[in-house]
Motif scaffolding. Structure first.
Motif, PDB file in Angstrom:
ATOM      1  N   SER A  98       6.136 -18.534 -21.153  1.00  0.00           N
ATOM      2  CA  SER A  98       6.787 -17.955 -22.455  1.00  0.00           C
ATOM      3  C   SER A  98       7.192 -16.599 -22.872  1.00  0.00           C
ATOM      4  O   SER A  98       7.227 -16.252 -24.210  1.00  0.00           O
ATOM      5  CB  SER A  98       5.229 -18.089 -23.041  1.00  0.00           C
ATOM      6  N   SER A  99       7.435 -15.352 -21.667  1.00  0.00           N
ATOM      7  CA  SER A  99       7.766 -13.640 -21.443  1.00  0.00           C
ATOM      8  C   SER A  99       9.131 -13.469 -21.995  1.00  0.00           C
ATOM      9  O   SER A  99       9.274 -14.140 -20.582  1.00  0.00           O
ATOM     10  CB  SER A  99       6.119 -13.550 -21.257  1.00  0.00           C
ATOM     11  N   ASP A 100       9.080 -13.313 -22.815  1.00  0.00           N
ATOM     12  CA  ASP A 100      10.749 -12.629 -22.919  1.00  0.00           C
ATOM     13  C   ASP A 100      11.152 -11.284 -22.270  1.00  0.00           C
ATOM     14  O   ASP A 100       9.844 -10.653 -22.493  1.00  0.00           O
ATOM     15  CB  ASP A 100      11.467 -12.640 -24.138  1.00  0.00           C
ATOM     16  N   TYR A 101      11.930 -10.716 -22.010  1.00  0.00           N
ATOM     17  CA  TYR A 101      12.331  -9.453 -21.579  1.00  0.00           C
ATOM     18  C   TYR A 101      13.414  -9.637 -22.421  1.00  0.00           C
ATOM     19  O   TYR A 101      14.647 -10.331 -21.158  1.00  0.00           O
ATOM     20  CB  TYR A 101      12.104  -9.442 -20.021  1.00  0.00           C
ATOM     21  N   SER A 149       8.452  -6.115 -14.804  1.00  0.00           N
ATOM     22  CA  SER A 149       9.763  -6.738 -14.726  1.00  0.00           C
ATOM     23  C   SER A 149      10.217  -4.537 -15.203  1.00  0.00           C
ATOM     24  O   SER A 149       9.064  -4.155 -15.606  1.00  0.00           O
ATOM     25  CB  SER A 149       9.703  -6.642 -16.574  1.00  0.00           C
ATOM     26  N   ASN A 150      11.067  -4.205 -15.088  1.00  0.00           N
ATOM     27  CA  ASN A 150      11.205  -3.095 -15.359  1.00  0.00           C
ATOM     28  C   ASN A 150      12.765  -2.726 -14.718  1.00  0.00           C
ATOM     29  O   ASN A 150      13.710  -3.273 -15.217  1.00  0.00           O
ATOM     30  CB  ASN A 150      10.124  -1.962 -14.287  1.00  0.00           C
ATOM     31  N   ASN A 151      13.495  -1.219 -15.268  1.00  0.00           N
ATOM     32  CA  ASN A 151      14.458  -1.033 -15.238  1.00  0.00           C
ATOM     33  C   ASN A 151      14.426   0.474 -13.644  1.00  0.00           C
ATOM     34  O   ASN A 151      13.746   1.298 -13.460  1.00  0.00           O
ATOM     35  CB  ASN A 151      15.280  -0.635 -16.010  1.00  0.00           C
ATOM     36  N   VAL A 152      15.689   0.006 -12.927  1.00  0.00           N
ATOM     37  CA  VAL A 152      15.749   1.224 -11.863  1.00  0.00           C
ATOM     38  C   VAL A 152      15.673   2.615 -12.289  1.00  0.00           C
ATOM     39  O   VAL A 152      15.411   3.694 -11.608  1.00  0.00           O
ATOM     40  CB  VAL A 152      17.205   0.856 -11.039  1.00  0.00           C
ATOM     41  N   ASN A 153      15.799   3.184 -13.778  1.00  0.00           N
ATOM     42  CA  ASN A 153      16.066   4.235 -14.131  1.00  0.00           C
ATOM     43  C   ASN A 153      14.398   5.482 -14.335  1.00  0.00           C
ATOM     44  O   ASN A 153      14.580   5.983 -14.191  1.00  0.00           O
ATOM     45  CB  ASN A 153      16.565   4.731 -15.744  1.00  0.00           C
ATOM     46  N   ASN A 154      13.658   4.043 -14.628  1.00  0.00           N
ATOM     47  CA  ASN A 154      12.608   4.366 -14.605  1.00  0.00           C
ATOM     48  C   ASN A 154      11.512   4.613 -13.174  1.00  0.00           C
ATOM     49  O   ASN A 154      10.311   4.694 -13.334  1.00  0.00           O
ATOM     50  CB  ASN A 154      11.389   3.466 -15.181  1.00  0.00           C
ATOM     51  N   LEU A 155      12.013   3.723 -11.987  1.00  0.00           N
ATOM     52  CA  LEU A 155      11.821   3.838 -11.275  1.00  0.00           C
ATOM     53  C   LEU A 155      11.240   5.256 -10.170  1.00  0.00           C
ATOM     54  O   LEU A 155      11.962   6.521 -10.250  1.00  0.00           O
ATOM     55  CB  LEU A 155      12.681   3.017  -9.984  1.00  0.00           C
ATOM     56  N   GLU A 156      10.601   5.722  -9.237  1.00  0.00           N
ATOM     57  CA  GLU A 156      10.533   6.984  -8.750  1.00  0.00           C
ATOM     58  C   GLU A 156      11.930   6.637  -7.800  1.00  0.00           C
ATOM     59  O   GLU A 156      11.807   6.131  -6.697  1.00  0.00           O
ATOM     60  CB  GLU A 156       8.632   7.037  -7.558  1.00  0.00           C
ATOM     61  N   LYS A 157      11.988   7.924  -7.105  1.00  0.00           N
ATOM     62  CA  LYS A 157      13.289   8.010  -6.183  1.00  0.00           C
ATOM     63  C   LYS A 157      12.512   8.913  -4.953  1.00  0.00           C
ATOM     64  O   LYS A 157      12.142   9.890  -4.803  1.00  0.00           O
ATOM     65  CB  LYS A 157      14.745   9.218  -7.019  1.00  0.00           C
ATOM     66  N   ILE A 158      12.341   8.056  -4.258  1.00  0.00           N
ATOM     67  CA  ILE A 158      11.698   8.209  -2.622  1.00  0.00           C
ATOM     68  C   ILE A 158      13.192   8.764  -1.815  1.00  0.00           C
ATOM     69  O   ILE A 158      14.329   8.276  -1.810  1.00  0.00           O
ATOM     70  CB  ILE A 158      10.542   7.018  -1.725  1.00  0.00           C
ATOM     71  N   HIS A 159      12.729  10.484  -0.828  1.00  0.00           N
ATOM     72  CA  HIS A 159      13.684  10.388  -0.327  1.00  0.00           C
ATOM     73  C   HIS A 159      13.454   9.901   0.784  1.00  0.00           C
ATOM     74  O   HIS A 159      12.109   9.482   2.179  1.00  0.00           O
ATOM     75  CB  HIS A 159      12.948  11.878  -0.105  1.00  0.00           C
ATOM     76  N   TYR A 160      14.503   9.444   1.791  1.00  0.00           N
ATOM     77  CA  TYR A 160      13.747   8.180   2.534  1.00  0.00           C
ATOM     78  C   TYR A 160      14.231   8.623   3.865  1.00  0.00           C
ATOM     79  O   TYR A 160      14.482   9.814   4.653  1.00  0.00           O
ATOM     80  CB  TYR A 160      15.358   7.306   2.364  1.00  0.00           C
ATOM     81  N   GLU A 161      13.001   8.621   4.280  1.00  0.00           N
ATOM     82  CA  GLU A 161      12.559   9.697   5.536  1.00  0.00           C
ATOM     83  C   GLU A 161      12.021  10.765   5.290  1.00  0.00           C
ATOM     84  O   GLU A 161      12.912  10.947   6.933  1.00  0.00           O
ATOM     85  CB  GLU A 161      12.942   8.261   6.802  1.00  0.00           C
ATOM     86  N   GLY A 162      12.720  11.354   4.389  1.00  0.00           N
ATOM     87  CA  GLY A 162      12.386  12.174   4.339  1.00  0.00           C
ATOM     88  C   GLY A 162      14.032  13.025   4.343  1.00  0.00           C
ATOM     89  O   GLY A 162      14.077  14.563   4.098  1.00  0.00           O
ATOM     90  N   GLN A 169      14.614   3.292  -3.505  1.00  0.00           N
ATOM     91  CA  GLN A 169      13.635   3.050  -5.205  1.00  0.00           C
ATOM     92  C   GLN A 169      13.543   1.238  -4.693  1.00  0.00           C
ATOM     93  O   GLN A 169      14.023   0.861  -4.055  1.00  0.00           O
ATOM     94  CB  GLN A 169      14.218   2.251  -5.966  1.00  0.00           C
ATOM     95  N   ASP A 170      12.221   1.537  -5.251  1.00  0.00           N
ATOM     96  CA  ASP A 170      11.387  -0.174  -4.665  1.00  0.00           C
ATOM     97  C   ASP A 170      10.528  -0.851  -5.568  1.00  0.00           C
ATOM     98  O   ASP A 170      10.265   0.043  -6.842  1.00  0.00           O
ATOM     99  CB  ASP A 170      10.107   0.233  -3.971  1.00  0.00           C
ATOM    100  N   LEU A 171      12.213  -1.877  -6.415  1.00  0.00           N
ATOM    101  CA  LEU A 171      11.244  -3.098  -7.495  1.00  0.00           C
ATOM    102  C   LEU A 171      10.122  -3.585  -7.774  1.00  0.00           C
ATOM    103  O   LEU A 171      10.130  -3.247  -8.546  1.00  0.00           O
ATOM    104  CB  LEU A 171      12.610  -3.697  -6.982  1.00  0.00           C
ATOM    105  N   LEU A 172      10.178  -3.650  -6.291  1.00  0.00           N
ATOM    106  CA  LEU A 172       8.033  -4.537  -6.603  1.00  0.00           C
ATOM    107  C   LEU A 172       7.052  -3.826  -5.904  1.00  0.00           C
ATOM    108  O   LEU A 172       7.386  -2.832  -4.823  1.00  0.00           O
ATOM    109  CB  LEU A 172       8.237  -5.759  -5.469  1.00  0.00           C
ATOM    110  N   PRO A 173       6.077  -3.651  -6.175  1.00  0.00           N
ATOM    111  CA  PRO A 173       5.095  -2.801  -5.639  1.00  0.00           C
ATOM    112  C   PRO A 173       4.326  -3.284  -4.299  1.00  0.00           C
ATOM    113  O   PRO A 173       4.873  -4.564  -3.687  1.00  0.00           O
ATOM    114  CB  PRO A 173       3.113  -3.641  -6.872  1.00  0.00           C
TER     115      PRO A 173
END
Length: 261
Positions: A98-101, A149-162, A169-173
């Motif tokens: 019942s929740s809209d995004y 629910s989120n947007n990739v523009n809000n996600l942390e940008k991780i240096h992959y293996e340094g 970017q991880d979309l889920l916890p």
């Protein structure tokens, strides 16, 4: 049925394809030759099934275009099926029960098992293009997944293996309630994996931008925007970017579970 690139009728050249299908191993599926599938519940939509158990995957990936009035109000997933929708282009209203995004390009919604995903195009009469995923949820005692629910523009940008020129970017916890994750991996021109990976996790990957050369079972294969790659468990895999544009793809990964015997 019809082809999603609308190339129908008499061919203009000899018949050829970049597709490579090695069931239970890996696959490269380019846009040319993909067909529209009729799926109950999807109205005014072009739906293409990419990976499925018939290919060797434990999940199903779809490419969906919602046209003007395009929607799925019947619901997708539910019961023991977890789902995720990612907006490649456009704008949609997505709901988890019942929740809209309101999701724009780069937006996504994960629905845990038992929650129905519903979709409606909200792009002012223009098409919206989606990447859609479903899988049977592997439940373990004491842990539950939840709506994300989120947007990739809000996600942390991780240096992959340094590596500063490879961004993850991880979309889920990273939570034991989740038995899978969705990532976006981006390579600056000339960047690559640090080594060829070999692991139990399987992937379904849709190329969002750029071009690269990908090692699949020790075969180096050119790939580019719009291509889909399936990688089964233990398939050697790695890639690097070519050209002047960032090479990026969205992909799924099973995780956080022991092996069942």
């Amino acid at each position: 049925m019809g082809y999603i690139n609308d190339q129908i009728g008499y061919p203009n050249d000899i018949l050829s394809s970049r597709s490579i299908i090695k069931r239970d191993n890996y696959a490269l599926i380019p846009p040319a030759g993909l067909v529209r599938n009729i799926i109950p519940g999807f109205e005014n939509c072009d739906v293409t099934i990419l990976a499925s158990p018939k290919l060797g995957a434990t999940f199903v990936d779809y490419l969906v275009t919602l046209h003007d009035g395009g929607r799925n109000q019947q619901g997708f997933g539910g019961e023991n099926i977890e789902t995720l929708v990612y907006v490649i282009e456009g704008k949609v209203t997505a709901s988890a029960d019942s929740s809209d995004y309101e999701l724009t390009s780069g937006g996504y919604l994960y629905c845990p098992a038992g929650a129905m995903l519903r979709l409606e195009n909200a792009n002012g009469g223009k098409p919206s293009k989606l990447f859609l995923y479903k899988r049977v949820y592997n439940r373990i005692k004491g842990y539950e997944a939840h709506v994300v629910s989120n947007n990739v523009n809000n996600l942390e940008k991780i240096h992959y293996e340094g590596m500063s020129d490879v961004i993850l970017q991880d979309l889920l916890p990273k939570d034991l309630g989740f038995d899978m994750n969705i990532h976006i991996l981006s390579f600056k021109p000339g960047a690559s994996h640090g080594y060829i990976e070999t692991h139990i996790q399987e992937h379904g990957a849709y190329v969002l931008s750029g071009a690269g050369v990908y090692n699949l079972d020790n075969e180096w294969i050119p790939v580019k925007k719009g291509d889909y790659i399936f990688m089964a468990a233990y398939v050697p895999q790695a890639g690097y970017a070519v050209g002047q544009e960032e090479f990026s793809y969205i992909y799924s990964k099973d995780c956080n579970r022991d092996v069942d015997l």
